[in-house]
Design an enzyme around this catalytic site. Structure first.
Site, mmCIF file in Angstrom:
data_model
loop_
_atom_site.group_PDB
_atom_site.id
_atom_site.type_symbol
_atom_site.label_atom_id
_atom_site.label_comp_id
_atom_site.label_asym_id
_atom_site.label_seq_id
_atom_site.Cartn_x
_atom_site.Cartn_y
_atom_site.Cartn_z
ATOM 1 N N HIS A 114 -18.355 -28.933 51.653
ATOM 2 C CA HIS A 114 -18.531 -29.966 50.635
ATOM 3 C C HIS A 114 -19.318 -31.102 51.304
ATOM 4 C CE1 HIS A 114 -17.207 -33.352 48.063
ATOM 5 N NE2 HIS A 114 -16.895 -32.452 47.157
ATOM 6 N N ASP A 190 -11.477 -29.494 56.840
ATOM 7 C CA ASP A 190 -11.381 -30.064 55.491
ATOM 8 C C ASP A 190 -10.391 -29.203 54.698
ATOM 9 O OD1 ASP A 190 -11.665 -30.785 52.876
ATOM 10 O OD2 ASP A 190 -13.859 -30.598 52.819
ATOM 11 N N GLN A 193 -9.143 -28.172 49.572
ATOM 12 C CA GLN A 193 -8.865 -27.084 48.622
ATOM 13 C C GLN A 193 -7.628 -26.275 48.997
ATOM 14 O OE1 GLN A 193 -10.185 -26.673 45.705
ATOM 15 N NE2 GLN A 193 -11.717 -28.267 45.983
ATOM 16 N N LYS A 216 -5.974 -33.726 44.363
ATOM 17 C CA LYS A 216 -6.074 -32.267 44.182
ATOM 18 C C LYS A 216 -4.718 -31.621 44.457
ATOM 19 C CE LYS A 216 -10.805 -32.117 45.958
ATOM 20 N NZ LYS A 216 -11.604 -32.274 44.773
ATOM 21 N N CYS A 356 -21.166 -30.486 44.769
ATOM 22 C CA CYS A 356 -21.260 -31.271 46.023
ATOM 23 C C CYS A 356 -21.369 -30.337 47.222
ATOM 24 C CB CYS A 356 -20.065 -32.206 46.194
ATOM 25 S SG CYS A 356 -19.882 -33.396 44.878
#
Ligand code: PLP
Length: 399
Positions: A114, A190, A193, A216, A356
């Site tokens: 991302h 990261d 998700q 999220k 993104c």
């Protein structure tokens, strides 16, 4: 069980509404909204500054929220930095590491990233004069293990996503950690998700930093988390400057507070952190093996149903192994925005565009981007069937 889960989310009771954009933002349980409101109505004060009653209540609530996040990550509370979101968390990690980077060094980021996970390094490369190396992806949108060979002794940082927000592919973090650490590099992961899909243990995975978002993870907007390995945080300078992150200030300098406060300049997102703790508590009450099994069936149905439609191409792995319930696709001759618009007209919420993730779009040859349907614990078969019916109807109009 789905309906019991869905009842926690008042918005999902709206007739004809099918929310398949959870990878962008998960819906939040009514309980989380109540906890945030209750905090602001009874304990609204800045933290670690005041001695009055409200301030003490706020301190206690904020410290308890940090403990809750630490519990979610199997970590120590001193390793949990609250931030304004995952983007800010990843930027703080990059800024804190910047002083270690210069000409002759490299930083490796994957093409799955991302923009929040690659642009901080691209910007720093221009500033600090190091070389940015891109880790390759496979044609089905996974990190390519063969590409890890660019990580050598010159590499100081490796930044990868735990799971792609486009292809849903889950990265083998222990594999990447092994290569990164053998080269002497720090691994920044990261987790935006992955965190919404149950507890994660960044230390056991081999990460040095792990970032995720509140919004999220069924929690409020405006809050995120940067977990940092205690030994790494202790050695790093602050990334942002202001109240709360200092010890003593003189006319010529200042000393740093200990982590995690060293990395929390300014008023932190107090009520939002408290809300995030409530969201993680809600998540802890779910039967995750059952949720994952149900979402896997729904994902399989999405993959099969979409593939059966004319002109549809799946962006990402076709198999269920190591993938999240995130399915991106293209329809030949249909712009992703037109498709998303037609689906929205039927009450089906998806995301269309480059997500993104322009470096990934480019390498996959998706100039116009793709459409993404993403599930969360509350998603059900009706959502998936509404998507499939909607895409079939859109194809009939657009092609
Ligand atoms: C993989 C990934 N990383 C980072 C982000 C940015 O998170 P935030 O919106 O909390 O800054 C997102 C948001 O879409 C994402 O999907």
């Amino acid at each position: 069980m789905t309906s019991a889960i869905r009842e926690a989310f008042p918005v999902l009771g709206r007739a004809g509404f099918h929310y398949l954009d959870s990878a962008a933002m998960a819906q939040t349980p009514g309980r989380v909204v109540e906890v945030v409101a209750a905090h602001d109505l009874a304990a609204r004060a800045n933290v670690h500054r005041g001695l009055h009653e409200m301030a003490r209540l706020a301190d206690d609530a904020y410290d308890a929220a940090r403990e809750a996040v630490a519990g979610f990550l199997g970590a120590g509370a001193d390793e949990v930095v609250f931030t304004g979101g995952c983007t800010l968390a990843l930027n703080i990690a990059a800024r804190a590491l910047a002083g270690r980077l210069g000409p002759g060094d490299t930083v490796a980021v994957s093409r799955l990233e991302h923009h929040s996970s690659c642009l901080p390094w691209l910007a720093l490369a221009a500033e600090r004069g190091f070389e940015l190396r891109w880790l390759a992806v496979t044609a089905d949108g996974r990190l390519d293990p063969a590409g890890l060979s660019v990580i050598d002794r010159r590499c100081k940082v490796v930044a990868v996503t735990h799971a792609s927000n486009v292809t849903g592919a889950v990265t083998d973090i222990p594999l990447v950690a092994g290569v990164a650490h053998a080269a002497g590099a720090v691994l920044v992961v990261d987790g935006a998700q992955m965190a919404p899909h149950g507890k994660v243990d960044p230390r056991a995975l081999g990460a040095d930093f792990y970032a995720f978002s509140g919004h999220k993870t069924y929690g409020p907007t405006g809050v995120g988390v940067l977990w940092g390995r205690r030994e790494v945080l202790a050695e790093l300078p602050p990334a942002l400057f202001g109240g709360g992150m200092v010890g003593e200030v003189s006319d010529t300098g200042f000393t740093w507070a200990e982590p995690p406060r060293r990395f929390e300049a300014g008023t932190p997102p107090v009520a939002q952190a408290v809300g995030l703790a409530a969201a993680l508590d809600w998540m802890a009450g779910l039967d995750w093996p059952a949720v994952r099994a149900r979402l896997a069936l729904l994902t399989r149905r999405m993959l099969d149903g979409l593939t059966a439609l004319p002109g549809v191409g799946i962006v990402g792995p076709g198999e269920m192994e190591a993938r999240l319930p995130v399915v991106s696709f293209t329809v030949a001759g249909c712009h992703p925005h037109d498709l998303s618009h037609l689906l929205a007209g039927r009450g089906v919420a998806v995301r269309g565009g480059h997500h993104c993730a322009q470096p990934l779009m480019r390498v996959l040859g998706l100039d116009e981007g793709c459409v993404r349907a993403s599930l969360a614990a509350y998603s059900d078969a009706a959502d998936v069937e509404a998507l499939l019916d909607g895409v079939a109807a859109a194809i009939a109009v657009l092609r």
